[in-house]
Write an enzyme that holds these catalytic residues in place. Structure first.
Site, PDB file in Angstrom:
ATOM      1  N   TYR A  34      42.837  46.855  29.219  1.00 23.89           N
ATOM      2  CA  TYR A  34      42.355  46.942  30.602  1.00 23.89           C
ATOM      3  C   TYR A  34      42.061  48.401  30.966  1.00 23.89           C
ATOM      4  CZ  TYR A  34      42.179  46.481  35.688  1.00 23.89           C
ATOM      5  OH  TYR A  34      41.790  46.535  37.010  1.00 23.89           O
ATOM      6  N   LYS A  38      38.401  49.940  32.066  1.00 23.72           N
ATOM      7  CA  LYS A  38      38.164  50.621  33.339  1.00 23.72           C
ATOM      8  C   LYS A  38      37.680  52.051  33.122  1.00 23.72           C
ATOM      9  CE  LYS A  38      38.688  47.649  36.541  1.00 23.72           C
ATOM     10  NZ  LYS A  38      37.514  47.352  37.381  1.00 23.72           N
TER      11      LYS A  38
END
Length: 174
Positions: A34, A38
């Protein structure tokens, strides 16, 4: 979208992605995949801002605190929602960014409350209108500030939920 953006009078792309902070703790807290996803969004925006300078603006926007969304409700429950700001803070910050001249407002990683205070002139007190609850401390979001602040908040929230659970169980409340 690029051909259409290049024809626009004030073209902008806005990613919901954080400023780049390569503190390894963020990778542990947010999860490696994740966090990489990002940060890749932020790096792409910064790179495209340079590649398309003077043609299309590319910026990023990220919240300083949790935002009251379905995801927060699912992951952190009612307490998480109360510890959040409402979605209007992100909408208001995005509106300001997207209405700036694309030639001069590009390549930034904005934080929502900084847009509102530093760019739009809101006071810290005025930011209170975005809070879901004035009684619950705001929960820091990932990738802004020190990772230890988020870890500390989560530990405190777990203890608080335990106390609330024990209290409601003892008195038969729901």
């Amino acid at each position: 979208c690029l051909p259409h953006l290049l024809k626009s009078a004030n073209p902008h792309v806005l990613n919901l992605s954080p400023p780049l902070d390569l503190n390894p703790k963020w990778f542990k807290i947010g999860g490696v995949a994740y966090t990489m996803a990002k940060y890749n969004m932020s790096m792409s925006a910064i790179g495209m801002a340079e590649e398309f300078k003077g043609q299309v603006a590319f910026n990023c926007l990220w919240p300083r605190t949790a935002i009251a969304t379905a995801a927060i409700k699912m992951l952190a429950g009612d307490l998480g929602v109360k510890a959040s700001r409402n979605v209007d803070i992100m909408a208001d910050a995005a509106h300001w960014i997207l209405t700036q001249p694309s030639a001069s407002c590009t390549g930034n990683t904005f934080i929502d409350d900084e847009v509102l205070t530093l760019q739009m002139g809101m006071s810290e007190a005025e930011l209170g209108k975005y809070r879901m609850s004035s009684m619950v401390p705001l929960m820091p979001d990932f990738y802004v500030g020190e990772p230890e602040a988020l870890e500390s908040y989560v530990e405190s929230a777990k203890k608080m939920q335990g106390l609330v659970g024990a209290f409601t169980k003892k008195f038969g409340l729901k």
